[in-house]
Enzyme design. Sequence first.
Site, PDB file in Angstrom:
ATOM      1  N   ASN A   1      -1.813   1.662   5.827  1.00 53.85           N
ATOM      2  CA  ASN A   1      -0.931   0.638   5.282  1.00 53.85           C
ATOM      3  C   ASN A   1      -0.508  -0.236   6.450  1.00 53.85           C
ATOM      4  OD1 ASN A   1       1.136  -0.812   4.040  1.00 53.85           O
ATOM      5  ND2 ASN A   1       2.617   0.846   4.239  1.00 53.85           N
ATOM      6  N   GLY A   2      -0.772  -1.543   6.353  1.00 53.28           N
ATOM      7  CA  GLY A   2      -0.413  -2.428   7.472  1.00 53.28           C
ATOM      8  C   GLY A   2      -1.585  -3.328   7.807  1.00 53.28           C
TER       9      GLY A   2
ATOM     10  N   HIS B   1      16.836 -36.901  -8.686  1.00 46.74           N
ATOM     11  CA  HIS B   1      16.096 -37.326  -7.491  1.00 46.74           C
ATOM     12  C   HIS B   1      14.619 -36.949  -7.570  1.00 46.74           C
ATOM     13  CE1 HIS B   1      19.882 -38.493  -5.796  1.00 46.74           C
ATOM     14  NE2 HIS B   1      20.362 -37.273  -5.967  1.00 46.74           N
TER      15      HIS B   1
ATOM     16  N   LYS C   1      12.106 -14.867 -11.218  1.00 49.13           N
ATOM     17  CA  LYS C   1      11.841 -13.757 -12.151  1.00 49.13           C
ATOM     18  C   LYS C   1      10.790 -14.163 -13.176  1.00 49.13           C
ATOM     19  CE  LYS C   1      13.056 -10.912 -10.606  1.00 49.13           C
ATOM     20  NZ  LYS C   1      13.764 -10.883  -9.377  1.00 49.13           N
TER      21      LYS C   1
ATOM     22  N   GLU D   1      16.861 -17.683  -8.807  1.00 51.39           N
ATOM     23  CA  GLU D   1      16.462 -16.307  -9.108  1.00 51.39           C
ATOM     24  C   GLU D   1      15.847 -16.222 -10.516  1.00 51.39           C
ATOM     25  OE1 GLU D   1      15.854 -13.764  -7.541  1.00 51.39           O
ATOM     26  OE2 GLU D   1      16.066 -12.057  -8.878  1.00 51.39           O
TER      27      GLU D   1
ATOM     28  N   TRP E   1      -2.797  -2.770  -1.749  1.00 49.72           N
ATOM     29  CA  TRP E   1      -2.505  -4.181  -1.969  1.00 49.72           C
ATOM     30  C   TRP E   1      -3.357  -4.910  -0.931  1.00 49.72           C
ATOM     31  CZ3 TRP E   1      -0.567  -8.464   0.655  1.00 49.72           C
ATOM     32  CH2 TRP E   1      -0.143  -9.528  -0.161  1.00 49.72           C
TER      33      TRP E   1
ATOM     34  N   GLU F   1       7.324 -14.333 -11.630  1.00 52.22           N
ATOM     35  CA  GLU F   1       6.800 -13.013 -11.267  1.00 52.22           C
ATOM     36  C   GLU F   1       6.280 -12.248 -12.477  1.00 52.22           C
ATOM     37  OE1 GLU F   1       9.326 -11.142  -7.622  1.00 52.22           O
ATOM     38  OE2 GLU F   1      10.499 -11.544  -9.400  1.00 52.22           O
TER      39      GLU F   1
ATOM     40  N   CYS G   1       0.841  -1.193   0.000  1.00 48.30           N
ATOM     41  CA  CYS G   1       0.000   0.000   0.000  1.00 48.30           C
ATOM     42  C   CYS G   1       0.877   1.243   0.000  1.00 48.30           C
ATOM     43  CB  CYS G   1      -0.947   0.080   1.198  1.00 48.30           C
ATOM     44  SG  CYS G   1      -2.070  -1.315   1.296  1.00 48.30           S
TER      45      CYS G   1
ATOM     46  N   LYS H   1       5.890  -4.398  -4.265  1.00 52.79           N
ATOM     47  CA  LYS H   1       7.345  -4.366  -4.123  1.00 52.79           C
ATOM     48  C   LYS H   1       7.788  -4.387  -2.674  1.00 52.79           C
ATOM     49  CE  LYS H   1      11.422  -2.622  -6.087  1.00 52.79           C
ATOM     50  NZ  LYS H   1      11.731  -3.981  -6.516  1.00 52.79           N
TER      51      LYS H   1
ATOM     52  N   ARG I   1       3.852  -0.271  -4.776  1.00 51.54           N
ATOM     53  CA  ARG I   1       3.572  -0.839  -3.454  1.00 51.54           C
ATOM     54  C   ARG I   1       2.246  -1.597  -3.401  1.00 51.54           C
ATOM     55  NH1 ARG I   1       6.852   1.468   0.380  1.00 51.54           N
ATOM     56  NH2 ARG I   1       5.434   0.797   2.010  1.00 51.54           N
TER      57      ARG I   1
HETATM   58  C1  G6P Z   1       8.804  -8.653  -2.454  1.00 49.68           C
HETATM   59  C2  G6P Z   1       9.325  -8.199  -3.798  1.00 49.68           C
HETATM   60  C3  G6P Z   1      10.574  -8.987  -4.157  1.00 49.68           C
HETATM   61  C4  G6P Z   1      11.603  -8.847  -3.062  1.00 49.68           C
HETATM   62  C5  G6P Z   1      11.049  -9.262  -1.702  1.00 49.68           C
HETATM   63  C6  G6P Z   1      11.997  -8.873  -0.574  1.00 49.68           C
HETATM   64  O1  G6P Z   1       8.320  -9.938  -2.536  1.00 49.68           O
HETATM   65  O2  G6P Z   1       8.327  -8.369  -4.795  1.00 49.68           O
HETATM   66  O3  G6P Z   1      11.096  -8.481  -5.366  1.00 49.68           O
HETATM   67  O4  G6P Z   1      12.715  -9.621  -3.369  1.00 49.68           O
HETATM   68  O5  G6P Z   1       9.823  -8.576  -1.453  1.00 49.68           O
HETATM   69  O6  G6P Z   1      12.068  -7.487  -0.512  1.00 49.68           O
HETATM   70  P1  G6P Z   1      13.249  -6.658   0.109  1.00 49.68           P
HETATM   71  O7  G6P Z   1      12.840  -5.223  -0.110  1.00 49.68           O
HETATM   72  O8  G6P Z   1      13.294  -7.015   1.566  1.00 49.68           O
HETATM   73  O9  G6P Z   1      14.487  -7.012  -0.595  1.00 49.68           O
END
Ligand code: G6P
Length: 611
Positions: free
Chosen positions: A99-100, A507, A488, A484, A73, A491, A2, A606, A27
């Site tokens: 927010n929270g 395995h 990606k 990673e 969000w 996402e 948010c 994010k 956010r």
């Molecule tokens: C969210 C974001 C990710 C990020 C993760 C950790 O899930 O979408 O891209 O890696 O949070 O965030 P931070 O700000 O703690 O690296």
Amino acid sequence: MCGIVGYIGHRQAYPVVIKGLKRLEYRGYDSAGVALLNHGLKVYKKKGKVADLEDSVVGLDLGGQVGIGHTRWATHGEPSDRNAHPHYSASGQLAMIHNGIIENYAQIKEELQHKGYTFKSDTDTEVLLNFIEEIRNNNECSLEEALRIALRRIVGAYCILLVDAADPDTILAARKGSPLVIGIGKGEHFLASDASPIIEYTKEVVYVNDYQIAIVRADELILKNLGNEKQTPFITRLDMELAAIEKGGYEHFMLKEIHEQPQTIFDCLRGRLLPESGMITMGGVENHLESLIHAPRIIIVACGTSWHAGLVAEYLIEELCRIPVEVEYASEFRYRNPIIHPGDVIIAISQSGETADTLVALENAKEKGAFIFGVVNAVGSSIARLSHAGAYTHSGPEIGVASTKAFTGQLAVLTMMALKMARAKGTVSDERYRTLLHELHAVPEKVAAILKDTASIKAIAEKYKDASDFLFLGRGYNFPVALEGALKLKEISYIHAEGYPAAEMKHGPIALVDEKLPVVFVATRDRFYEKIVSNVQEIKARKGRIICIASEGDSTIPSMADDVIFVPDADELVGPMLSVVPLQLLSYYAGLAKGYDVDKPRNLAKSVTVE
Ligand code: G6P
């Protein structure tokens, strides 16, 4: 999670708030809304993105010099117009954004229901707002006092902005666990979840602390604690330019941020890595070198992409410093009463510095006496402030929801840190140390070389975009890169993808392989090269479609692959900073080819400030 914006001053509030919401849309973006104080209190809100809100208010009277806005969000209640913020109180006199998460909202809601309250939304926010109004009515006190009383009762995290139709010259704000920055202008104040909506108006900001209430008027900012004692605002100067938060000619922030990496890695190394004199200068590490190198154990705590950076750091620190390392998902670590011995060091990795799971895990560990070292991108963020020491990644604001440049920045910091510690501990030879300094120094240029021609990566993404599943495989330092790469792709393109250590295939996961399954090997030349060649053979024998990230000049791996992306040769310890770049691009172009919003993928946000 948010985004929150507020404005009070001599400008029209609506354009300032809307522009700010667009900057904070990373956010959360499932609904948006504004409340304006303009001869009374008016709330406009809409499911969807900020642009949908704008469309829905065309032609309406949007005047007023005081306003608050929110981009959501969803936590409590589906994304909808009625669950969108701001919420009105029962009397319609107050409006609030939040927010929270209020954890004990159900109990408070029940109390209010017994008193006859009904609710228009499913949110915890509306419960808190009516709770505040109920306290004000019962105690016949000021709104500020009612807010204080309510905040002492609630459990959870919040950043709230609250306005009252009867007091059109004030915004009340409070935070605990969710960020709030207040920009100080001439006869005006700006409030936001981060500095990006503020930067074009002023560089003077105050970061509000947990358990503080801000009483904000056009020419006055008062901070108080929950005990009604005044606290002096600590003014910080922002070190950020507007250009850093704009797209600068790129179609998307994600693409811009991928292409920024040669510069951001360079900025991260600049002034710290001095290969000619054989030195690494990192104040945070130097000041605590003894604690770091004599730590019986290092625990790395992070989430998401930052957790993957932590896995690379595990390999680096164990290999170079010979200190046992554990890498923990913050969300698991915080709840399992972890064992922390005296002397243990916790390295927290976070781009935003606000991730709730990481933050609370650190608070718990700090209470148990652990030493916390933060590897954080966002300057002044909660995790940066909570850490005993740390090193910023200096990657600049990352706005695309999928983390890219922050990851390579984290790797650059962690590599320097491991090298510096190993040097002090005497666990790395002179020659190896110097080689690695030069290898690290060469990374920005090598990343730039990868980014020079991305057409083949785009073509591969388009070729495989309709696959329903992907596997990503790697060994050693390339195993976290495979994880990673899979993250990606999930996402950004919503294709199901899994990352595995290549040797683990036999395995179980190898059962998935058929002629439709694309398998991405991160197979650069390193100590596992021969082994991964065999793993590629195993997939080929089962007719999987093989995409390889290979080292320039290699001919063996390319001869077995359907598609190859070359990266410059590099020492395996710095290799992840190179091999991850094509994987970032692969997911970007796959998402693009599928017509998705790559900067704002569905369901994500994010900065995850809820647990
Ligand atoms: C969210 C974001 C990710 C990020 C993760 C950790 O899930 O979408 O891209 O890696 O949070 O965030 P931070 O700000 O703690 O690296």
